[in-house]
Write a protein that holds these residues in place. Structure first.
Motif, mmCIF file in Angstrom:
data_model
loop_
_atom_site.group_PDB
_atom_site.id
_atom_site.type_symbol
_atom_site.label_atom_id
_atom_site.label_comp_id
_atom_site.label_asym_id
_atom_site.label_seq_id
_atom_site.Cartn_x
_atom_site.Cartn_y
_atom_site.Cartn_z
ATOM 1 N N SER A 136 -67.551 -1.589 22.241
ATOM 2 C CA SER A 136 -68.973 -1.299 22.450
ATOM 3 C C SER A 136 -69.840 -2.384 21.825
ATOM 4 O O SER A 136 -70.809 -2.863 22.440
ATOM 5 C CB SER A 136 -69.321 0.064 21.844
ATOM 6 N N SER A 137 -69.495 -2.804 20.605
ATOM 7 C CA SER A 137 -70.245 -3.870 19.940
ATOM 8 C C SER A 137 -70.216 -5.152 20.762
ATOM 9 O O SER A 137 -71.230 -5.849 20.888
ATOM 10 C CB SER A 137 -69.669 -4.132 18.543
ATOM 11 N N TYR A 138 -69.059 -5.457 21.318
ATOM 12 C CA TYR A 138 -68.948 -6.661 22.148
ATOM 13 C C TYR A 138 -69.900 -6.586 23.333
ATOM 14 O O TYR A 138 -70.658 -7.533 23.601
ATOM 15 C CB TYR A 138 -67.513 -6.834 22.652
ATOM 16 N N HIS A 139 -69.872 -5.472 24.035
ATOM 17 C CA HIS A 139 -70.697 -5.345 25.238
ATOM 18 C C HIS A 139 -72.191 -5.353 24.900
ATOM 19 O O HIS A 139 -73.002 -5.822 25.706
ATOM 20 C CB HIS A 139 -70.319 -4.078 26.005
ATOM 21 N N LEU A 140 -72.555 -4.862 23.721
ATOM 22 C CA LEU A 140 -73.957 -4.902 23.307
ATOM 23 C C LEU A 140 -74.387 -6.308 22.905
ATOM 24 O O LEU A 140 -75.521 -6.721 23.165
ATOM 25 C CB LEU A 140 -74.183 -3.938 22.135
ATOM 26 N N CYS A 141 -73.484 -7.042 22.279
ATOM 27 C CA CYS A 141 -73.825 -8.386 21.796
ATOM 28 C C CYS A 141 -73.766 -9.448 22.892
ATOM 29 O O CYS A 141 -74.546 -10.417 22.872
ATOM 30 C CB CYS A 141 -72.874 -8.798 20.670
ATOM 31 N N HIS A 142 -72.851 -9.281 23.822
ATOM 32 C CA HIS A 142 -72.541 -10.362 24.777
ATOM 33 C C HIS A 142 -73.753 -10.873 25.560
ATOM 34 O O HIS A 142 -73.935 -12.094 25.680
ATOM 35 C CB HIS A 142 -71.437 -9.904 25.731
ATOM 36 N N PRO A 143 -74.622 -9.994 26.105
ATOM 37 C CA PRO A 143 -75.721 -10.515 26.923
ATOM 38 C C PRO A 143 -77.012 -10.765 26.149
ATOM 39 O O PRO A 143 -78.011 -11.163 26.742
ATOM 40 C CB PRO A 143 -75.935 -9.389 27.945
ATOM 41 N N THR A 144 -77.002 -10.537 24.835
ATOM 42 C CA THR A 144 -78.264 -10.543 24.094
ATOM 43 C C THR A 144 -78.983 -11.888 24.145
ATOM 44 O O THR A 144 -80.182 -11.945 24.452
ATOM 45 C CB THR A 144 -78.027 -10.125 22.631
ATOM 46 N N SER A 145 -78.300 -12.975 23.847
ATOM 47 C CA SER A 145 -78.961 -14.278 23.845
ATOM 48 C C SER A 145 -79.515 -14.627 25.225
ATOM 49 O O SER A 145 -80.637 -15.126 25.352
ATOM 50 C CB SER A 145 -77.993 -15.365 23.370
ATOM 51 N N ARG A 146 -78.741 -14.339 26.253
ATOM 52 C CA ARG A 146 -79.181 -14.657 27.614
ATOM 53 C C ARG A 146 -80.420 -13.840 27.992
ATOM 54 O O ARG A 146 -81.392 -14.383 28.541
ATOM 55 C CB ARG A 146 -78.046 -14.375 28.601
ATOM 56 N N LEU A 147 -80.423 -12.544 27.665
ATOM 57 C CA LEU A 147 -81.552 -11.700 28.028
ATOM 58 C C LEU A 147 -82.792 -12.041 27.206
ATOM 59 O O LEU A 147 -83.920 -12.009 27.724
ATOM 60 C CB LEU A 147 -81.180 -10.226 27.843
ATOM 61 N N MET A 148 -82.591 -12.380 25.933
ATOM 62 C CA MET A 148 -83.735 -12.769 25.114
ATOM 63 C C MET A 148 -84.344 -14.086 25.610
ATOM 64 O O MET A 148 -85.565 -14.278 25.541
ATOM 65 C CB MET A 148 -83.323 -12.888 23.652
ATOM 66 N N GLU A 149 -83.524 -14.963 26.125
ATOM 67 C CA GLU A 149 -84.043 -16.210 26.683
ATOM 68 C C GLU A 149 -84.871 -15.927 27.946
ATOM 69 O O GLU A 149 -85.919 -16.550 28.169
ATOM 70 C CB GLU A 149 -82.896 -17.163 27.000
ATOM 71 N N GLN A 150 -84.422 -14.964 28.747
ATOM 72 C CA GLN A 150 -85.195 -14.580 29.924
ATOM 73 C C GLN A 150 -86.541 -13.983 29.503
ATOM 74 O O GLN A 150 -87.579 -14.266 30.118
ATOM 75 C CB GLN A 150 -84.412 -13.586 30.767
ATOM 76 N N ALA A 151 -86.514 -13.168 28.454
ATOM 77 C CA ALA A 151 -87.760 -12.587 27.952
ATOM 78 C C ALA A 151 -88.680 -13.675 27.425
ATOM 79 O O ALA A 151 -89.903 -13.650 27.648
ATOM 80 C CB ALA A 151 -87.455 -11.565 26.857
ATOM 81 N N ARG A 152 -88.107 -14.645 26.735
ATOM 82 C CA ARG A 152 -88.912 -15.754 26.193
ATOM 83 C C ARG A 152 -89.649 -16.483 27.309
ATOM 84 O O ARG A 152 -90.832 -16.813 27.182
ATOM 85 C CB ARG A 152 -88.022 -16.733 25.439
ATOM 86 N N GLU A 153 -88.952 -16.750 28.397
ATOM 87 C CA GLU A 153 -89.566 -17.457 29.516
ATOM 88 C C GLU A 153 -90.753 -16.688 30.073
ATOM 89 O O GLU A 153 -91.803 -17.279 30.391
ATOM 90 C CB GLU A 153 -88.523 -17.690 30.613
ATOM 91 N N ARG A 154 -90.613 -15.373 30.166
ATOM 92 C CA ARG A 154 -91.706 -14.556 30.704
ATOM 93 C C ARG A 154 -92.879 -14.476 29.722
ATOM 94 O O ARG A 154 -94.044 -14.532 30.131
ATOM 95 C CB ARG A 154 -91.186 -13.166 31.059
ATOM 96 N N PHE A 155 -92.576 -14.334 28.442
ATOM 97 C CA PHE A 155 -93.649 -14.326 27.441
ATOM 98 C C PHE A 155 -94.403 -15.667 27.454
ATOM 99 O O PHE A 155 -95.629 -15.706 27.411
ATOM 100 C CB PHE A 155 -93.084 -14.064 26.050
ATOM 101 N N ALA A 156 -93.654 -16.751 27.501
ATOM 102 C CA ALA A 156 -94.267 -18.078 27.487
ATOM 103 C C ALA A 156 -95.130 -18.303 28.725
ATOM 104 O O ALA A 156 -96.216 -18.883 28.648
ATOM 105 C CB ALA A 156 -93.182 -19.155 27.389
ATOM 106 N N ALA A 157 -94.642 -17.826 29.867
ATOM 107 C CA ALA A 157 -95.394 -18.015 31.116
ATOM 108 C C ALA A 157 -96.730 -17.285 31.096
ATOM 109 O O ALA A 157 -97.681 -17.702 31.762
ATOM 110 C CB ALA A 157 -94.550 -17.541 32.300
#
Length: 287
Positions: free
Chosen positions: A84-105
């Motif tokens: 469960s920890s793996y599945h929670l951690c695995h996409p975090t950096s990628r999803l936060m980067e997507q959020a960053r792009e939207r916030f920045a835009a």
């Protein structure tokens, strides 16, 4: 108003927070001038904002009805939790980067900086879970492919939808809740986990990082400081996202908990040579 914050959570309920406490306020329909029936106004403060967010997490916990007893922790169930920890951690950096792009835009500098920092901080944390699974004596990648806990699926689905929304601010509430709940895990609990594992096993690295003895302590402080500076409608969104995330965390699985027998049947073919050695050592110690 910097001394009080509030957010309506239902037609007749409002979570109200001061620097000292948070409580659930019952709205009176007869009082049309009740300020808590109106959207929150004013700036926030670190103290009141943290009490507000924590109040929503606490309200979520009381809103969930318990279904059955939580299974006792053992070596096989710990592998389930590591998956469960793996599945929670695995996409975090990628999803936060997507959020960053939207916030920045949208020109939201503080939120973009926060998301960028989260993406950096959480990078490769999934590898800690894989190392822990290997230490338990299993083929780590095979385990996380075979074991996909429904609770982790629900949380990542919420996180993904939040990160990919036009306004990804729900990511803030999601992240805060996950890290705030992790602070409840102290050294005593970690040691209790280790006593249930085979001797010589180093399978709490991921847990230590995401606990009250790890980096989440500072992460929580940083997030609260950022949220306190947001506009009232943004703090409202973050608080509600905390509630929604906490509901997912506290709710038992609809399909019930996987049994120890089922876990052992899944894990048996995934044992590695390390597992055979550890098991032999374990048997020698317990004879």
């Amino acid at each position: 108003m910097v001394d009080i914050e509030w957010v309506q959570i239902a037609s007749d309920k409002v979570v109200v927070a001061t620097a000292e406490r948070a409580w659930l306020h019952q709205l009176d329909p007869a009082q049309s001038d009740n300020r808590f029936a109106q959207p929150m106004v004013g700036t926030g403060s670190v103290a009141t904002t943290q009490k507000l967010l924590d109040g929503f997490i606490a309200f979520a916990k009381t809103s969930v009805s318990s279904k059955g007893k939580v299974p006792t922790l053992n070596r096989w169930r710990w592998v389930w939790r590591l998956a469960s920890s793996y599945h929670l951690c695995h996409p975090t950096s990628r999803l936060m980067e997507q959020a960053r792009e939207r916030f920045a835009a949208s020109g939201r500098k503080s939120l973009a900086q926060w998301a960028a920092q989260k993406a950096r901080e959480e990078r490769n944390h999934d590898q800690l879970a894989l190392l822990d699974i290997e230490s338990m004596g299993y083929k780590a990648l095979a385990v996380v492919e075979a074991l996909v806990p429904p609770a982790a699926v629900a949380l990542i689905d919420y996180f993904t939808r939040s990160a990919q929304a036009t306004d990804p601010i729900n990511c803030v509430g999601y992240s805060y809740t996950i890290e705030r709940l992790a602070l409840r895990i102290g050294e005593k609990y970690i040691q209790s986990v280790e006593t249930k594992l085979p001797p010589g096993t180093q399978a709490t690295r991921c847990l230590r990082v995401h606990s009250g003895v790890g980096s989440d302590v500072e992460h929580v402080k940083e997030t609260v400081q950022m949220v306190a500076d947001l506009a009232p409608h943004e703090r409202t969104r973050v608080a509600i996202a905390c509630y929604e995330t906490a509901l997912l965390c506290f709710s038992p699985p609809n399909e019930g908990y996987i049994s120890d027998e089922e876990l052992q049947n899944v894990l048996k073919p995934l044992e590695s040579h390390t597992q055979i050695r550890v098991r032999s050592d374990f048997q020698q110690v317990t004879k």
